[in-house]
Design a protein around this motif. Structure first.
Motif, PDB file in Angstrom:
ATOM      1  N   SER A 163       0.288   7.308  -7.356  1.00  0.00           N
ATOM      2  CA  SER A 163       1.196   6.262  -6.881  1.00  0.00           C
ATOM      3  C   SER A 163       0.430   5.336  -5.943  1.00  0.00           C
ATOM      4  CB  SER A 163       2.378   6.887  -6.132  1.00  0.00           C
ATOM      5  OG  SER A 163       3.155   7.690  -6.995  1.00  0.00           O
ATOM      6  N   PRO A 164       0.676   4.009  -6.020  1.00  0.00           N
ATOM      7  CA  PRO A 164       0.007   3.091  -5.100  1.00  0.00           C
ATOM      8  C   PRO A 164       0.318   3.463  -3.656  1.00  0.00           C
ATOM      9  CG  PRO A 164       1.101   1.898  -6.862  1.00  0.00           C
ATOM     10  CD  PRO A 164       1.563   3.326  -6.965  1.00  0.00           C
ATOM     11  N   PRO A 165      -0.636   3.382  -2.750  1.00  0.00           N
ATOM     12  CA  PRO A 165      -1.976   2.799  -2.910  1.00  0.00           C
ATOM     13  C   PRO A 165      -3.060   3.836  -3.219  1.00  0.00           C
ATOM     14  CG  PRO A 165      -1.555   3.168  -0.597  1.00  0.00           C
ATOM     15  CD  PRO A 165      -0.325   3.677  -1.330  1.00  0.00           C
ATOM     16  N   TYR A 166      -2.657   4.984  -3.746  1.00  0.00           N
ATOM     17  CA  TYR A 166      -3.620   6.062  -3.997  1.00  0.00           C
ATOM     18  C   TYR A 166      -4.111   6.113  -5.444  1.00  0.00           C
ATOM     19  CZ  TYR A 166      -1.650   7.487   0.450  1.00  0.00           C
ATOM     20  OH  TYR A 166      -1.229   7.498   1.754  1.00  0.00           O
ATOM     21  N   ASP A 167      -3.587   5.241  -6.294  1.00  0.00           N
ATOM     22  CA  ASP A 167      -3.996   5.257  -7.696  1.00  0.00           C
ATOM     23  C   ASP A 167      -5.500   4.968  -7.808  1.00  0.00           C
ATOM     24  OD1 ASP A 167      -3.064   2.869  -6.577  1.00  0.00           O
ATOM     25  OD2 ASP A 167      -2.876   1.898  -8.514  1.00  0.00           O
TER      26      ASP A 167
ATOM     27  N   LYS B 265      -8.518   3.333  -9.089  1.00  0.00           N
ATOM     28  CA  LYS B 265      -8.898   2.086  -9.739  1.00  0.00           C
ATOM     29  C   LYS B 265     -10.376   1.823  -9.468  1.00  0.00           C
ATOM     30  CE  LYS B 265      -4.370  -0.185  -9.207  1.00  0.00           C
ATOM     31  NZ  LYS B 265      -3.669  -1.353  -8.612  1.00  0.00           N
TER      32      LYS B 265
ATOM     33  N   ASN C 207       5.876   0.433  -0.791  1.00  0.00           N
ATOM     34  CA  ASN C 207       6.006   1.487  -1.795  1.00  0.00           C
ATOM     35  C   ASN C 207       6.161   2.858  -1.156  1.00  0.00           C
ATOM     36  OD1 ASN C 207       3.343   1.986  -0.965  1.00  0.00           O
ATOM     37  ND2 ASN C 207       2.491   0.835  -2.674  1.00  0.00           N
TER      38      ASN C 207
END
Length: 363
Positions: free
Chosen positions: A145-149, A151, A350
Motif C-alpha cells: 500500500s502507498p507509500p510502501y509499494d 517502485k 492514504n
C-alpha cells in the motif's frame, strides 16, 4: 464500483430524459396538427382560427420540456451525491492504543503469556499485504500500500539466505528492486543467476570483525555505509540470522541505522530454541528467573523498535518451532516472523487512524 454505479446512473437518467423528450414532441405534434376527423366540411384556415392559440401551446410545451430537463439534472445530481466517497487505493490502517507492557514483578507464567500475546498483536492493517516468495519458509510479507509499494528504483537488504533465493528472486523479478544479499554461512560464494542481486559472504552482528565461527561480520550501519546506502531510504530490510537478530537489532537501535528503513521483516528466536534442539539426554538445565528475564529483554527490544516508529502489520508463527511450554502447558513456537512498517513514512491521504481495536486488525 463507484465508477460503474455512476455510469448506470447516467445511462438510466439519459434514457428517462430521452423518453420524456419524445413524449413531449409527440404530444406537441398531435395537438398542433389540424384534425378534421368527425368535423366535416370545415375549412382548414377556419379550423386553425378556432383552435387554441398555437403560441400558447408552444410556450406550454417548451416550459414542460425545460422542467423535465431540470428534473433530470436534479436526479443526476442527487444520484451522484449519494455515491460513496471513493477511498484512496490500498489504504494503511493504524491502531492507536496505549502500548502493551510486561512487568518483571509478574510471575513467569504471566510474563510468558503476555509476551506471546504481544507477538501476535497487530497495530497496522495494510490493505495490500502480499506474501513475496514462498507462502511458507522462504517468503516474507510486504506491505504494497502507498507509500510502501515497491517502485523502481527500490532497494532491499536481505540478511540470511541459506541458499533459498525465493524472496530475493521475487523482489527483483516482480518489482525490479535491487537486492543486497548477505550470508556468511554459505559454503561457497554462490553467484545468483539474477543480475540484480549482489551477494556478499558477510554476516550481520552487533560489532565489526570476525565471529567465533570465523565468519566476517558487520553492524547494520557498517553494511549500509560500505554499500553506499547510509543516508538512503531502504525499501525493505529482511533479517533471518538464527538468534543473532537480538544483538544486531539492539545495536541498530543504538546507532539509529533503522531510521530510514521503510519496512522491516525479521525472524525472532526465543532461547527455547536451544532447549528444543538438544537431544533428549542432553536437556539443558532450566532457570525460571533467567527465562523470565529473557522474555522481558526480548519484549523491551521489540518495544524500542516500536518507539522508533515501527508498527507491526503481520506475523507468522513458524510451525517447525512448536513446543509445549513447561510452565503454561500451552503450545508455543520459539520462532516467529514479524513484519513492520515505519510510520514515519505514512501520508495523511492514504492513512486511516483507529482509536479502538477491531476485527480489522485480526485477519
Amino acid at each position: 464500483m463507484p465508477r460503474l454505479y455512476l455510469k448506470r446512473v447516467v445511462i438510466v437518467g439519459g434514457a428517462v430524459l430521452l423518453t420524456c423528450l419524445l413524449v413531449v414532441v409527440r404530444e406537441y405534434h398531435r395537438r398542433t396538427r389540424p384534425s378534421y376527423r368527425g368535423v366535416p366540411d370545415v375549412d382548414p384556415k377556419l379550423w386553425k382560427l378556432l383552435l387554441h392559440d398555437e403560441t400558447t401551446q408552444v410556450c406550454l410545451f417548451v416550459c414542460l420540456f425545460v422542467c423535465l430537463i431540470h428534473m433530470g439534472g436534479l436526479f443526476l445530481l442527487f444520484s451522484v451525491h449519494q455515491l460513496p466517497t471513493p477511498r484512496p487505493a490500498h489504504r494503511v490502517h493504524v491502531k492507536q492504543l496505549p502500548p502493551l507492557s510486561i512487568n518483571i514483578g509478574w510471575s513467569l507464567e504471566r510474563v510468558e503469556e503476555a509476551f506471546f500475546s504481544y507477538l501476535e498483536n497487530k497495530d497496522v492493517r495494510c490493505d495490500k499485504d502480499v506474501r513475496v516468495g514462498n507462502w511458507h519458509d522462504g517468503g516474507w510479507n510486504v506491505c504494497l500500500s502507498p507509500p510502501y509499494d515497491l517502485k523502481q528504483p527500490c532497494v532491499v537488504f536481505s540478511f540470511g539466505i541459506g541458499y533459498d533465493w525465493q524472496f530475493d528472486d521475487s523482489v527483483t523479478g516482480n518489482y525490479g528492486c535491487q537486492v543486497m544479499a548477505f550470508d556468511p554461512s554459505m559454503k561457497e560464494q554462490e553467484v545468483p543467476h539474477n543480475t540484480m542481486i549482489q551477494f556478499r559472504r558477510i554476516g550481520l552482528a552487533a560489532t565489526n570483525g570476525i565471529g567465533k565461527k570465523g565468519w566476517k561480520l558487520k553492524t547494520l550501519r557498517q553494511h549500509f555505509q560500505d554499500e553506499g546506502f547510509l543516508e538512503v531510504p531502504i525499501d525493505y530490510l529482511k533479517i533471518d540470522i538464527e538468534y543473532m537478530e537480538w544483538e544486531s537489532l539492539r545495536q541498530a537501535l543504538t546507532d539509529g541505522s533503522l531510521k530510514l528503513v521503510k519496512q522491516l521483516g525479521f525472524e525472532i528466536h526465543t532461547p527455547e530454541m536451544f532447549h528444543s534442539l538438544k537431544a533428549a539426554n542432553e536437556t539443558l538445565l532450566r532457570d525460571p528467573m533467567k527465562e523470565k528475564l529473557d522474555f522481558v529483554h526480548m519484549f523491551e527490544t521489540l518495544r524500542q523498535i516500536e518507539i522508533m516508529g515501527f508498527r507491526k502489520f503481520n506475523y507468522r508463527k513458524n510451525p517447525f518451532g512448536l513446543y509445549t511450554s513447561v510452565y503454561t502447558k500451552k503450545e508455543r513456537s520459539y520462532c516467529y516472523e514479524l513484519h513492520y512498517i515505519n510510520t514515519d513514512f505514512l501520508q495523511d491521504n492514504n492513512t486511516l487512524i483507529h482509536y479502538s481495536d477491531s476485527k480489522l486488525f485480526h485477519r
